[in-house]
Design a protein around this motif. Structure first.
Motif, PDB file in Angstrom:
ATOM      1  N   GLY A  55       0.896  -1.248   0.086  1.00 23.27           N
ATOM      2  CA  GLY A  55      -0.017   0.101  -0.036  1.00 23.27           C
ATOM      3  C   GLY A  55       0.745   1.061  -0.050  1.00 23.27           C
ATOM      4  N   GLU A  56       0.236   2.364   0.291  1.00 25.94           N
ATOM      5  CA  GLU A  56       1.034   3.651   0.496  1.00 25.94           C
ATOM      6  C   GLU A  56       1.636   3.751   1.697  1.00 25.94           C
ATOM      7  N   ILE A  57       2.738   4.627   1.642  1.00 25.23           N
ATOM      8  CA  ILE A  57       3.499   4.780   2.670  1.00 25.23           C
ATOM      9  C   ILE A  57       2.927   5.823   3.584  1.00 25.23           C
ATOM     10  N   ARG A  58       3.076   5.442   4.878  1.00 24.35           N
ATOM     11  CA  ARG A  58       2.531   6.511   5.773  1.00 24.35           C
ATOM     12  C   ARG A  58       3.214   7.661   6.270  1.00 24.35           C
ATOM     13  N   ASP A  71       3.178  12.080  -3.508  1.00 25.89           N
ATOM     14  CA  ASP A  71       1.902  12.260  -2.883  1.00 25.89           C
ATOM     15  C   ASP A  71       0.795  11.993  -3.995  1.00 25.89           C
ATOM     16  N   PRO A  72      -0.038  10.722  -3.987  1.00 20.28           N
ATOM     17  CA  PRO A  72      -0.887  10.542  -4.985  1.00 20.28           C
ATOM     18  C   PRO A  72      -2.364  11.220  -4.977  1.00 20.28           C
ATOM     19  N   SER A  73      -2.489  11.769  -3.742  1.00 22.10           N
ATOM     20  CA  SER A  73      -3.737  12.158  -3.242  1.00 22.10           C
ATOM     21  C   SER A  73      -4.094  13.675  -4.031  1.00 22.10           C
ATOM     22  N   VAL A  74      -3.223  14.360  -4.565  1.00 18.81           N
ATOM     23  CA  VAL A  74      -3.356  15.595  -5.350  1.00 18.81           C
ATOM     24  C   VAL A  74      -2.101  15.373  -6.588  1.00 18.81           C
ATOM     25  N   ILE A  96      -5.838  18.224  -9.632  1.00 25.06           N
ATOM     26  CA  ILE A  96      -6.833  17.231  -9.761  1.00 25.06           C
ATOM     27  C   ILE A  96      -6.792  16.352  -8.486  1.00 25.06           C
ATOM     28  N   GLN A  97      -8.008  16.371  -7.759  1.00 25.44           N
ATOM     29  CA  GLN A  97      -8.071  15.137  -6.567  1.00 25.44           C
ATOM     30  C   GLN A  97      -8.155  13.949  -6.957  1.00 25.44           C
ATOM     31  N   ASN A  98      -7.390  13.146  -6.412  1.00 28.09           N
ATOM     32  CA  ASN A  98      -7.470  11.464  -6.544  1.00 28.09           C
ATOM     33  C   ASN A  98      -7.931  10.837  -5.505  1.00 28.09           C
ATOM     34  N   PRO A  99      -9.069  10.403  -5.433  1.00 30.09           N
ATOM     35  CA  PRO A  99      -9.713   9.825  -4.127  1.00 30.09           C
ATOM     36  C   PRO A  99      -9.457   8.399  -4.133  1.00 30.09           C
ATOM     37  N   VAL A 100      -9.610   7.917  -2.941  1.00 28.21           N
ATOM     38  CA  VAL A 100      -9.484   6.620  -2.713  1.00 28.21           C
ATOM     39  C   VAL A 100     -11.079   5.886  -2.659  1.00 28.21           C
ATOM     40  N   LEU A 131      -7.184   7.281  -9.959  1.00 23.91           N
ATOM     41  CA  LEU A 131      -6.035   7.957 -11.132  1.00 23.91           C
ATOM     42  C   LEU A 131      -4.533   7.205 -10.877  1.00 23.91           C
ATOM     43  N   HIS A 132      -4.089   6.925 -12.187  1.00 26.40           N
ATOM     44  CA  HIS A 132      -2.624   6.539 -12.088  1.00 26.40           C
ATOM     45  C   HIS A 132      -1.702   7.598 -12.867  1.00 26.40           C
TER      46      HIS A 132
END
Length: 396
Positions: free
Chosen positions: A142-145, A223-226, A283-287, A298-299
């Protein structure tokens, strides 16, 4: 003799009757011709030589009126005035529309690519030579915290620097005033790197157990959230875009869904080869949960299309169909009324979906031909060619 008289008397009577009938017919014919001449003389005194029983218009008068109309037309068409069907007002009309101020709108479409935000991208490098004891992401699913350990380096150089630092701290603590809030502590020389924010590792340049040297690149965290939607703007459409403008972004991998984005930057440099300017929108990239697993829609590297509806302030406009181009110049035909049209050169501004901005050459309230410009233009060319041929004939 009796037999001869029996034959001659009926013959003589027939000839006498025939002569009387012929005389009457000749008299009626002369009377009709006289009446006809009187009617023609009263209607067309200058063209009484034309023999016609019809009550139609005299053809010579029609030709005379046509010549007069052509001369009047030539005098008008000497400049940019075009006379269309002025001899017959019941003929075909060309539609016209008033030039007026209206809000200009346009649908914008761009193509681009989903990339990582440079403002939320971290590249880690080795502070000293050593070997990698631990590297995050080797077995991560998963993602890094945030604040998670990314890299731990075993380095004799770092240990030595750390020992000197501790010794310096002890020496400084003996002579430090008791009122000092820091107590003389110095900054350590870390051998452990922590994640500055949550994200994903998109590049690992080293492996666990590998020896590295000072300054060698270790990994890249984003950070893939934005994310950024990067696209090119054509030079001709640049005036329609601005920072803070909203876009709807669609990608092939996520059907039936659009992502809202906001333009955050438009580069000040124009690409010489493509005549475009690069821009980006955040652009926001939601989970979302997919089959019981949380993942982002989004990737990085996805191809995307952006759409925006731009609306500008009210400006002087005409329909796009009203504009004709001759080389680099633009023209419209102004309806002067009564079948007269004036060809005016105009200065163009921004181009909307249905209307075009007029910067000069036309006043508000003037009526311009909205369709049928080619008919008027062809009429003007025909008159110019006719005038040129007649001038050459007169000169010859």
């Amino acid at each position: 003799m009796k037999a001869a008289r029996a034959i001659l008397l009926p013959l003589f009577a027939f000839l006498l009757f025939a002569g009387i009938v012929a005389s009457v017919l000749r008299h009626e014919s002369r009377t009709a011709r006289s009446e006809t001449r009187e009617v023609r003389s009263s209607q067309e005194p200058s063209h009484a030589c034309i023999n016609s029983n019809q009550a139609a218009e005299c053809p010579l008068c029609a030709i005379e009126r046509f010549r007069k109309h052509r001369e009047d037309s030539r005098s008008k068409e000497g400049g940019d005035l075009i006379v269309l069907n002025s001899n017959n007002r019941s003929g075909p009309r060309v539609p016209a529309e008033v030039a007026k101020r209206r809000a200009l709108s346009r649908a914008l479409y761009v193509a681009g690519k989903i990339e990582a935000s440079e403002t939320r991208r971290a590249v880690l490098s080795a502070p000293a030579s050593g070997y990698i004891e631990f590297l995050a992401g080797d077995d991560a699913t998963g993602e890094i915290r945030p604040r998670q350990v990314l890299v731990r380096i075993h380095s004799a150089e770092l240990i030595q620097k750390h020992a000197f630092a501790r010794a310096a701290d002890l020496f400084a603590s003996v002579y430090t005033s008791a009122s000092s809030p820091t107590g003389g502590a110095t900054a350590p020389y870390p051998s452990i790197f922590y994640a500055p924010y949550g994200g994903v590792i998109i590049e690992r340049a080293v492996s666990r157990g590998q020896h590295v040297v000072t300054g060698e690149k270790l990994l890249t965290l984003v950070d893939p959230s934005v994310l950024w939607f990067r696209f090119d703007i054509r030079q001709s459409e640049l005036s329609w875009y601005h920072v803070g403008q909203s876009l709807d972004v669609a990608v092939e991998g996520v059907p039936d869904k659009t992502f809202p984005a906001v333009i955050s930057f438009i580069e000040p440099v124009l690409e010489g080869a493509t005549r475009t300017v690069k821009a980006r929108a955040e652009i926001q990239n939601p989970v979302v949960a997919t089959n019981g697993h949380a993942q982002r829609l989004l990737h990085l590297g996805m191809l995307a299309q952006g759409h925006a509806q731009a609306d500008l302030e009210a400006v002087l406009t005409v329909p796009r169909s009203a504009i004709l181009f001759a080389g680099s110049a633009a023209y419209v035909h102004v309806d002067k009324g009564g079948g007269d049209y004036e060809r005016c050169r105009v200065e163009l501004g921004r181009e909307g979906d249905k209307f075009r901005e007029i910067l000069g050459g036309l006043a508000e309230g003037e009526r311009v031909v909205s369709s049928g410009n080619l008919l008027i233009d062809a009429q003007a060319q025909f008159h110019r060619q006719s005038s040129s041929i007649e001038r050459d004939s007169d000169g010859g």
